[in-house]
Design a protein around this motif. Structure first.
Motif, PDB file in Angstrom:
ATOM      1  N   ARG A   1       0.874  -1.138   0.125  1.00 26.89           N
ATOM      2  CA  ARG A   1       0.092  -0.011  -0.014  1.00 26.89           C
ATOM      3  C   ARG A   1       0.815   1.498  -0.027  1.00 26.89           C
ATOM      4  N   ILE A   2       2.019   0.924   0.279  1.00 30.23           N
ATOM      5  CA  ILE A   2       2.987   2.314   0.313  1.00 30.23           C
ATOM      6  C   ILE A   2       3.068   2.806  -1.279  1.00 30.23           C
ATOM      7  N   ARG A   3       3.102   2.251  -1.972  1.00 35.48           N
ATOM      8  CA  ARG A   3       3.244   2.387  -3.377  1.00 35.48           C
ATOM      9  C   ARG A   3       2.298   3.562  -3.694  1.00 35.48           C
ATOM     10  N   TRP A   4       1.305   3.869  -2.976  1.00 35.95           N
ATOM     11  CA  TRP A   4       0.140   4.797  -3.332  1.00 35.95           C
ATOM     12  C   TRP A   4       0.998   6.367  -3.205  1.00 35.95           C
ATOM     13  N   THR A   5       1.980   6.456  -2.548  1.00 36.87           N
ATOM     14  CA  THR A   5       2.650   7.706  -2.353  1.00 36.87           C
ATOM     15  C   THR A   5       3.327   8.235  -3.419  1.00 36.87           C
ATOM     16  N   THR A   6       3.578   7.438  -4.721  1.00 35.46           N
ATOM     17  CA  THR A   6       4.018   7.874  -5.878  1.00 35.46           C
ATOM     18  C   THR A   6       2.903   8.385  -6.757  1.00 35.46           C
ATOM     19  N   GLU A   7       1.494   8.204  -6.303  1.00 35.37           N
ATOM     20  CA  GLU A   7       0.295   8.880  -7.005  1.00 35.37           C
ATOM     21  C   GLU A   7       0.372  10.243  -6.401  1.00 35.37           C
ATOM     22  N   CYS A   8       0.583  10.385  -5.016  1.00 36.25           N
ATOM     23  CA  CYS A   8       0.692  11.683  -4.532  1.00 36.25           C
ATOM     24  C   CYS A   8       1.586  12.553  -5.154  1.00 36.25           C
ATOM     25  N   LEU A   9       3.037  12.129  -5.383  1.00 36.80           N
ATOM     26  CA  LEU A   9       3.970  12.621  -6.143  1.00 36.80           C
ATOM     27  C   LEU A   9       3.483  13.231  -7.405  1.00 36.80           C
ATOM     28  N   PHE A  10       2.909  12.412  -8.110  1.00 33.57           N
ATOM     29  CA  PHE A  10       2.491  12.856  -9.719  1.00 33.57           C
ATOM     30  C   PHE A  10       1.338  14.079  -9.436  1.00 33.57           C
ATOM     31  N   LYS A  11       0.614  13.888  -8.529  1.00 33.34           N
ATOM     32  CA  LYS A  11      -0.372  14.824  -8.229  1.00 33.34           C
ATOM     33  C   LYS A  11       0.219  16.121  -7.742  1.00 33.34           C
ATOM     34  N   HIS A  12       1.222  16.080  -6.982  1.00 34.35           N
ATOM     35  CA  HIS A  12       1.869  17.580  -6.719  1.00 34.35           C
ATOM     36  C   HIS A  12       2.794  18.178  -7.977  1.00 34.35           C
ATOM     37  N   LEU A  13       3.219  17.045  -8.919  1.00 34.20           N
ATOM     38  CA  LEU A  13       4.075  17.418 -10.075  1.00 34.20           C
ATOM     39  C   LEU A  13       3.139  18.208 -11.105  1.00 34.20           C
ATOM     40  N   LYS A  14       1.971  17.791 -11.099  1.00 35.93           N
ATOM     41  CA  LYS A  14       0.847  18.110 -12.268  1.00 35.93           C
ATOM     42  C   LYS A  14      -0.255  18.796 -11.916  1.00 35.93           C
ATOM     43  N   SER A  15      -0.825  18.779 -10.702  1.00 35.13           N
ATOM     44  CA  SER A  15      -1.897  19.615 -10.486  1.00 35.13           C
ATOM     45  C   SER A  15      -1.834  20.201  -9.087  1.00 35.13           C
ATOM     46  N   ASN A  16      -0.988  20.020  -8.310  1.00 38.33           N
ATOM     47  CA  ASN A  16      -1.203  20.693  -6.841  1.00 38.33           C
ATOM     48  C   ASN A  16       0.088  21.157  -6.601  1.00 38.33           C
ATOM     49  N   GLY A  17       0.837  21.556  -7.451  1.00 38.36           N
ATOM     50  CA  GLY A  17       2.135  22.308  -7.142  1.00 38.36           C
ATOM     51  C   GLY A  17       2.704  23.083  -8.392  1.00 38.36           C
ATOM     52  N   PHE A  18       3.216  22.215  -9.478  1.00 35.55           N
ATOM     53  CA  PHE A  18       3.993  22.888 -10.528  1.00 35.55           C
ATOM     54  C   PHE A  18       3.567  23.038 -11.920  1.00 35.55           C
ATOM     55  N   HIS A  19       2.366  22.128 -12.086  1.00 32.60           N
ATOM     56  CA  HIS A  19       1.478  21.914 -13.000  1.00 32.60           C
ATOM     57  C   HIS A  19       2.590  21.770 -14.269  1.00 32.60           C
ATOM     58  N   VAL A  20       3.356  20.603 -14.379  1.00 32.09           N
ATOM     59  CA  VAL A  20       4.300  20.081 -15.257  1.00 32.09           C
ATOM     60  C   VAL A  20       3.648  20.043 -16.603  1.00 32.09           C
ATOM     61  N   GLU A  21       2.268  19.867 -16.859  1.00 36.01           N
ATOM     62  CA  GLU A  21       1.497  19.429 -17.973  1.00 36.01           C
ATOM     63  C   GLU A  21       1.475  20.721 -18.753  1.00 36.01           C
ATOM     64  N   GLU A  22       1.871  21.882 -18.175  1.00 34.47           N
ATOM     65  CA  GLU A  22       1.785  23.159 -18.892  1.00 34.47           C
ATOM     66  C   GLU A  22       3.066  23.476 -19.506  1.00 34.47           C
ATOM     67  N   LEU A  23       3.945  22.776 -19.329  1.00 33.34           N
ATOM     68  CA  LEU A  23       5.387  23.075 -20.009  1.00 33.34           C
ATOM     69  C   LEU A  23       5.307  23.134 -21.733  1.00 33.34           C
ATOM     70  N   GLY A  24       5.855  24.303 -22.413  1.00 30.16           N
ATOM     71  CA  GLY A  24       5.743  24.473 -23.584  1.00 30.16           C
ATOM     72  C   GLY A  24       6.877  24.026 -24.571  1.00 30.16           C
ATOM     73  N   VAL A  25       8.001  23.787 -23.954  1.00 30.24           N
ATOM     74  CA  VAL A  25       9.046  23.255 -24.504  1.00 30.24           C
ATOM     75  C   VAL A  25       8.905  22.049 -25.317  1.00 30.24           C
ATOM     76  N   GLN A  26       9.412  21.781 -26.360  1.00 31.91           N
ATOM     77  CA  GLN A  26       9.247  20.288 -26.887  1.00 31.91           C
ATOM     78  C   GLN A  26      10.537  19.448 -27.086  1.00 31.91           C
ATOM     79  N   HIS A  27      11.719  20.260 -27.248  1.00 35.09           N
ATOM     80  CA  HIS A  27      12.882  19.583 -27.345  1.00 35.09           C
ATOM     81  C   HIS A  27      13.242  18.882 -26.094  1.00 35.09           C
TER      82      HIS A  27
END
Length: 376
Positions: free
Chosen positions: A262-288
């Motif tokens: 069940r500890i594996r669920w901590t990675t889902e929290c990591l992805f949430k922080h990177l994508k929607s609850n912190g840095f919004h990594v999906e908004e990066l506009g660089v493609q290289h």
């Protein structure tokens, strides 16, 4: 900037200044989109009269710099791992997770395969690679990622937790031979004949698991002994996926194997922080790919700094009232630390002075942190 020379002694003053300014802008704006970051660069750098288009060109020149693309990401990655190694050793967890997160950048698919260390209920990225495609990773890609991570961080003897797409006979054999323990979820009917040959029939084990029992059985696969564990899903037999099937090379009891997975669920929290609850990594506009790699490692540096500050302020986290036995904070360690870091961003000078002091302090974690009935 003179105070930060020890932090970035191999970087040119201009590159180091732009790196720190970009990191501060990301923290304030909570995005990695350069078009949004440019609007705050003037205030951070103390030249508000400069046109925003000039600040945008400054950002793009930083990511176009050959040293930034080829060497800076390596230097930052090594710094992250060295910083984590200095944290309070008594609190060091021996759990790793392997998982992927993906999104679409225009027509370009991005899929990061991430190996993380679970440190006191928080996942910290140790190494990652961009698969640049949809679908699951191959066994060769996973092996290469682990081999590279092992050169940088002492993961031998750790327990790797993975979901169903991270299986395969050759993969399990590789983990065992590399000195890694593992608990990995299995798709239904995987190694059915081998499991049945270990004692009770596979179908009989699943029937008992569906009735609410936790069952286990040892079996042999490609010359290695593994433990098969099955139990019903926490949502009950009526859920779309009623069973949790696990394979492990550990001699722990079946109940401990289930609880540790069940500890594996901590990675889902990591992805949430990177994508929607912190840095919004999906908004990066660089493609290289080189620019994406550098931007991701900058985000991870900021994430680790925020987590460290969150641990320092752990005593201020309020517990959930419904959790009577184990301490469960109402706010995540990352978000608590994020607020503390952003409060120091009145100016780059003040922030650097504060950051250098924080990095030099030993990080001692409260020993009372529990997670899923597991003390790390």
């Amino acid at each position: 900037m003179d105070k930060a020379k020890d932090f970035g002694q191999d970087l040119s003053p201009t590159l180091l200044k732009n790196l720190i300014a970009i990191g501060c802008a990301i923290l304030i704006k909570e995005t990695v989109n350069l078009n949004k970051l440019k609007n705050h660069m003037g205030l951070l750098l103390g030249n508000q009269h400069t046109q925003t288009d000039s600040h945008y060109r400054r950002l793009t020149r930083f990511f176009d710099h050959p040293v930034a693309q080829r060497r800076l990401w390596k230097w930052l990655l090594v710094w992250i791992l060295g910083y984590i190694k200095r944290w309070d050793g008594r609190s060091m967890s021996l759990y790793l997770t392997l998982d992927a997160t993906s999104w679409q950048l225009g027509k370009q698919p991005i899929q990061l395969l991430v190996l993380s260390l679970v440190y006191r209920q928080v996942s910290l990225p140790l190494f990652w690679m961009d698969l640049a495609r949809k679908g699951h990773s191959s066994q060769q890609q996973r092996k290469r990622l682990l081999q590279q991570a092992m050169k940088l961080y002492p993961v031998k003897g750790f327990c790797l937790l993975g979901d169903r797409e991270y299986g395969g006979k050759a993969w399990l054999q590789f983990l065992t031979q590399s000195g890694l323990n593992f608990i990995i979820r299995l798709p239904k009917d995987s190694y059915k004949e081998a499991i049945s040959a270990g004692g009770k029939a596979y179908s009989a084990l699943l029937k008992r698991a569906l009735r609410g029992r936790t069952v286990s059985q040892w079996f042999t696969l490609e010359g290695h002994r593994y433990q098969f564990v099955a139990r019903s899903h926490q949502d009950g037999a009526q859920s779309a996926d009623p069973l949790v099937l696990l394979i492990s090379n550990l001699s722990w009891s079946k109940h401990v194997v289930v609880e540790r997975y069940r500890i594996r669920w901590t990675t889902e929290c990591l992805f949430k922080h990177l994508k929607s609850n912190g840095f919004h990594v999906e908004e990066l506009g660089v493609q290289h790919w080189a620019k994406i790699r550098l931007l991701v490692v900058i985000i991870v540096v900021l994430y680790v700094i925020c987590v460290a500050e969150g641990f320092r302020q752990y005593h201020r986290l309020r517990p959930k009232k419904k959790e009577l036995g184990n301490f469960q904070p109402r706010e995540s360690v990352f978000r608590k630390g994020y607020s503390g870091v952003v409060n120091q961003l009145s100016s780059i000078e003040h922030f650097l002075d504060w950051l250098m002091k924080q990095l030099s302090k030993p990080l001692k974690i409260p020993i009372r942190i529990f997670f899923f009935n597991v003390q790390h």
